[in-house]
Scaffold this active site. Structure first.
Site, PDB file in Angstrom:
ATOM      1  N   LYS A 135     -55.439  -5.352 -27.755  1.00 14.97           N
ATOM      2  CA  LYS A 135     -55.724  -4.363 -28.922  1.00 14.97           C
ATOM      3  C   LYS A 135     -57.002  -3.920 -28.883  1.00 14.97           C
ATOM      4  O   LYS A 135     -57.566  -2.986 -29.356  1.00 14.97           O
ATOM      5  CB  LYS A 135     -55.343  -5.227 -30.071  1.00 14.97           C
ATOM      6  CG  LYS A 135     -53.793  -5.410 -30.165  1.00 14.97           C
ATOM      7  CD  LYS A 135     -52.981  -4.299 -30.167  1.00 14.97           C
ATOM      8  CE  LYS A 135     -51.595  -4.767 -29.728  1.00 14.97           C
ATOM      9  NZ  LYS A 135     -50.920  -3.462 -29.286  1.00 14.97           N
ATOM     10  N   HIS A 161     -54.542   2.570 -37.452  1.00 13.02           N
ATOM     11  CA  HIS A 161     -53.706   1.928 -36.617  1.00 13.02           C
ATOM     12  C   HIS A 161     -54.589   0.926 -35.681  1.00 13.02           C
ATOM     13  O   HIS A 161     -54.255  -0.351 -35.443  1.00 13.02           O
ATOM     14  CB  HIS A 161     -52.572   2.498 -35.819  1.00 13.02           C
ATOM     15  CG  HIS A 161     -51.760   1.904 -34.944  1.00 13.02           C
ATOM     16  ND1 HIS A 161     -50.877   0.762 -35.527  1.00 13.02           N
ATOM     17  CD2 HIS A 161     -51.259   2.031 -33.730  1.00 13.02           C
ATOM     18  CE1 HIS A 161     -50.324   0.388 -34.517  1.00 13.02           C
ATOM     19  NE2 HIS A 161     -50.278   0.932 -33.313  1.00 13.02           N
ATOM     20  N   TYR A 198     -45.595   7.011 -20.516  1.00 13.11           N
ATOM     21  CA  TYR A 198     -45.799   8.617 -20.974  1.00 13.11           C
ATOM     22  C   TYR A 198     -47.075   9.084 -20.983  1.00 13.11           C
ATOM     23  O   TYR A 198     -47.270  10.130 -20.226  1.00 13.11           O
ATOM     24  CB  TYR A 198     -45.107   8.480 -22.440  1.00 13.11           C
ATOM     25  CG  TYR A 198     -45.456  10.028 -22.829  1.00 13.11           C
ATOM     26  CD1 TYR A 198     -44.120  11.088 -22.708  1.00 13.11           C
ATOM     27  CD2 TYR A 198     -46.549  10.441 -23.774  1.00 13.11           C
ATOM     28  CE1 TYR A 198     -44.486  12.294 -23.057  1.00 13.11           C
ATOM     29  CE2 TYR A 198     -46.584  11.743 -24.301  1.00 13.11           C
ATOM     30  CZ  TYR A 198     -45.709  12.639 -23.837  1.00 13.11           C
ATOM     31  OH  TYR A 198     -45.916  13.700 -24.400  1.00 13.11           O
ATOM     32  N   THR A 219     -41.938   8.322 -30.693  1.00 14.62           N
ATOM     33  CA  THR A 219     -42.258   8.152 -32.024  1.00 14.62           C
ATOM     34  C   THR A 219     -40.947   7.556 -32.982  1.00 14.62           C
ATOM     35  O   THR A 219     -41.241   6.761 -33.836  1.00 14.62           O
ATOM     36  CB  THR A 219     -42.501   9.734 -32.552  1.00 14.62           C
ATOM     37  OG1 THR A 219     -43.642  10.070 -31.863  1.00 14.62           O
ATOM     38  CG2 THR A 219     -43.224   9.393 -33.972  1.00 14.62           C
TER      39      THR A 219
END
Length: 278
Positions: A135, A161, A198, A219
């Site tokens: 993260k 986020h 991706y 998504t």
């Protein structure tokens, strides 16, 4: 485990509420002992979000440019390497958590976090630490957007986020590095394997991008993840799972916020554009 037993910053080694309840197995691992380290890194991240775009806007990259605005950086090789390494890291985390959870005969609906020192438990804790550390590495996503002048992608959703996941997972690695913590770690790392794959393929350019029709479904998969995370935490509370209730409540609230923000993004990006196309 010697790799983890080293603290770079130690900006704040003082006691704070419930510090005595922290899991003793992980306390001396990198960026775990001190909350000051986490606060400093998140603050640095937010400062970069605030001021780096202005720096990109005001100054030219060399005297050869007539414009006083810095040109976007071309970072294709670096982005290819970064995205595929992040996909591999998340695949490793997902594999370690699943395999060692199964070997330890985990109940994946409710598993207490015990201070056990078996090989499998320590490998689970190490995988959760790598998830936590990933993260921090993901702050690079934002830096790449800014350096490439992709301002449309630097949204509140993106900054919120990224800016919250790192401190929230500090809580997990400090207090509950094993047990039911592996459920959100497995689901999120699995989705990140798909996501960074991706991004890596997309970085290859238009010749490959035209075949990447599945961004919309990525998504949608993230939205399913948030619903699952909230429901899973709710069932743990309802059945009285021996896992900190405050962590499950925090998870439900956080999942709800992400579901709302990602839902807005999904509707705006895909449903609204679909109507316009028609």
């Amino acid at each position: 485990m010697a790799f983890f037993k080293y603290e770079y910053f130690k900006l704040n080694s003082t006691n704070f509420p419930y510090a005595h309840l922290a899991d003793k197995r992980t306390q001396h691992w990198l960026l775990v002992e001190s909350y000051g380290d986490v606060v400093a890194l998140v603050t640095l991240y937010l400062l970069l979000v605030r001021y780096l775009p202005k720096w990109m806007q005001r100054y030219c990259i060399s005297h050869l440019y007539n414009s006083y605005r810095r040109k976007p950086f071309q970072m294709k090789p670096l982005m290819l390497l970064y995205n595929f390494l992040m996909a591999l890291l998340n695949a490793h985390i997902c594999k370690e958590l699943l395999f060692n959870g199964i070997r330890s005969k985990y109940n994946f609906w409710c598993q207490p976090s015990r201070e056990l020192y078996t090989k499998e438990e320590l490998r689970i804790a190490a995988a959760v630490w790598w998830f936590y550390f990933s993260k921090l590495l993901e702050f690079a996503d934002t830096i790449f957007f800014i350096l490439r002048k992709k301002r449309e992608q630097l949204t509140f959703l993106h900054v919120y986020h990224h800016g919250t996941m790192f401190p929230l997972w500090w809580i997990a690695i400090k207090w509950v590095p094993t047990g039911s913590t592996i459920i959100p770690s497995v689901t999120n790392s699995f989705i990140h394997v798909i996501m960074y794959s991706y991004y890596g393929l997309s970085a290859l350019g238009p010749s490959v991008q035209k075949f990447l029709w599945w961004k919309k479904y990525l998504t949608a998969l993230q939205l399913i993840q948030f619903v699952f995370g909230a429901c899973w935490s709710a069932q743990a509370i309802i059945r009285g799972c021996d896992f900190p209730t405050w962590i499950n409540v925090t998870t439900i609230v956080y999942m709800a916020s992400l579901l709302f923000l990602f839902g807005q993004f999904y509707v705006k990006t895909y449903q609204t554009n679909k109507i316009k196309d028609k």
